[in-house]
Design an enzyme around this catalytic site. Structure first.
Site, mmCIF file in Angstrom:
data_model
loop_
_atom_site.group_PDB
_atom_site.id
_atom_site.type_symbol
_atom_site.label_atom_id
_atom_site.label_comp_id
_atom_site.label_asym_id
_atom_site.label_seq_id
_atom_site.Cartn_x
_atom_site.Cartn_y
_atom_site.Cartn_z
ATOM 1 N N GLY A 79 0.737 -0.910 -0.182
ATOM 2 C CA GLY A 79 -0.443 -0.211 0.358
ATOM 3 C C GLY A 79 0.828 0.914 -0.371
ATOM 4 C CG ASN A 81 -0.928 3.491 -4.777
ATOM 5 O OD1 ASN A 81 -1.007 3.323 -3.169
ATOM 6 N ND2 ASN A 81 -1.822 4.101 -5.021
ATOM 7 N N GLY A 83 -0.167 8.112 1.113
ATOM 8 C CA GLY A 83 -0.870 7.736 2.852
ATOM 9 C C GLY A 83 0.991 7.688 3.160
ATOM 10 N N GLY A 85 1.559 4.589 4.127
ATOM 11 C CA GLY A 85 2.606 3.771 2.976
ATOM 12 C C GLY A 85 3.992 4.558 2.320
ATOM 13 C CB SER A 226 -4.580 0.968 14.317
ATOM 14 O OG SER A 226 -5.167 1.482 15.220
ATOM 15 C CE1 TYR A 248 -8.555 0.368 10.077
ATOM 16 C CE2 TYR A 248 -8.483 1.420 12.521
ATOM 17 C CZ TYR A 248 -7.617 1.111 11.133
ATOM 18 O OH TYR A 248 -7.297 1.490 11.679
#
Length: 392
Positions: A79, A81, A83, A85, A226, A248
């Site tokens: 991931g 591409n 934010g 990452g 998180s 989540y």
């Protein structure tokens, strides 16, 4: 120069967090929060007030990036591409690493690669290792087990001699736009955040293990968790097939326990779980439209940006102090931690760099993590053509 965000954060915490935050959590989780959670949060407000004031008057220093020598290291960031990452990939390249952008859209990733390489080139006079950083792109869709299998096969073939030094399991989504199922018939947020990464880790473990053994320095698996792991539960068979309000949070607890179980099972691979902080990244893109203006107003003043949100991940990948520890009892967060207490300080505050915080673990965590590992293997193998070695 003091950052106004610190004072805005103070105002938000005092006026909103206690009254609005707990009310929303109460609605979200359909029940009262534990009394200890309420007490800790109320007690944390004076701590946040003190930190904000100290920073505003210039007594508390701002975080400064520390360069690490990652020359010759090969890192995978899922991931990457956009934010957190994207910024993690940039940070690794600035420290001299070769970074594989593992993304669902190859075209978008190639565009990102060009932009990242320009940013890296602009830092070659400020960071002594930046000129050695390079990028590559590989397709990886974590919501598709066939894509995960194909990606792992390609990486194993291409890097069987050079090895992989770091795997960053960064990609993730939330369920703000409603729960969906993947083509593999798994709850999307569960497969994207946890089960897909679990499959990826197990498929690449032989490569990571061999690399760590050959170089005498453990390879690393960095798992994005998180602070929401506090509200998660572990029940893989149910999580895979049944959307839940806590899906989540469940995945973030699972990622944390995955790191702990890797550390118990492996000697040439270490794993570090990371909380990036409250980050105003595009993970919030599925918020209801009427909420977006309010969220943007708040996040611009109190949230970390994606660069700041990558600090803990980059430290987990690069800091040599972490290379000889066989098992971690905590996880990395970007905020100040007081008296060794993670909750509620890990939920926000002035940026402090990468700090260790104690996670909230289920009772009999070692047994829970072991069962989670076996249930996850069974789920992946029953839903796909992936087959894991018996010893894993």
């Amino acid at each position: 120069k003091p950052h106004l965000r610190d004072m805005w954060f103070l105002v938000f915490v005092v006026l909103a967090a206690i009254f609005i935050g707990f009310y929303l959590l109460h609605l979200l989780y359909k029940g009262p929060l534990p009394s200890w959670a309420i007490a800790f949060t109320v007690l944390a407000c004076p701590f946040w007030l003190l930190l904000a004031l100290l920073r505003l008057v210039g007594i508390l220093p701002k975080h400064k990036d520390k360069p690490f020598d990652m020359r010759g290291k090969i890192c995978i960031v899922t991931g990457s591409n956009t934010g957190i990452g994207r910024e993690t990939a940039l940070g690794l390249a600035l420290n001299g690493a070769h970074v594989i952008l593992a993304c669902r859209s190859v075209e978008k990733a190639k565009t990102t690669l060009k932009a990242l390489d320009k940013q890296r080139a602009a830092h070659i006079f400020r960071n002594p290792f930046a000129k050695h950083g390079t990028f590559d792109v590989h397709e990886l869709d974590l919501t598709n087990f066939d894509s995960i299998k194909q990606f792992s096969t390609q990486i194993t073939e291409q890097y069987s001699e050079k090895g992989i030094d770091v795997l960053v399991c960064n990609a993730g989504i939330n369920a703000l736009g409603g729960h969906k199922f993947t083509a593999d018939k798994v709850v999307e947020v569960v497969q994207a955040n946890y089960l897909g990464h679990f499959a990826l880790v197990l498929l690449l473990l032989p490569l990571l293990r061999a690399n760590g053994k050959a170089k005498g320095v453990p390879s690393r698996v960095v798992n994005l968790s998180s602070s929401m792991h506090h509200f998660g539960v572990i029940d893989i068979p149910k999580s895979v097939s049944t959307p839940k309000q806590s899906s989540y949070s469940d995945t973030k607890l699972a990622m944390l326990l995955l790191s702990r179980e890797i550390n118990r099972r492996e000697s040439d691979v270490i794993s570090i779980a990371v909380h990036p902080g409250f980050v105003g990244s595009d993970i919030w893109r599925d918020l209801p439209k009427h909420i977006v203006p309010i969220f943007n107003l708040i996040s611009r003043r109190i949230a970390l940006n994606s660069t700041e949100g990558s600090i803990a991940s980059i430290a987990a990948c690069c800091n040599p102090e972490f290379s000889r520890v066989s098992q971690y009892s905590g996880y990395l967060v970007p905020y100040w931690i007081v008296l060794g207490m993670g909750f509620p300080f890990e939920f926000g505050g002035p940026l402090a760099g990468a700090r260790w915080a104690p996670p909230r673990l289920p009772f009999n965590e070692e047994q829970v993590s072991k069962v989670m590992w076996e249930d996850s293997k069974s789920a992946v193998q029953s839903l796909s053509s992936i087959r894991f070695p018996a010893k894993q």
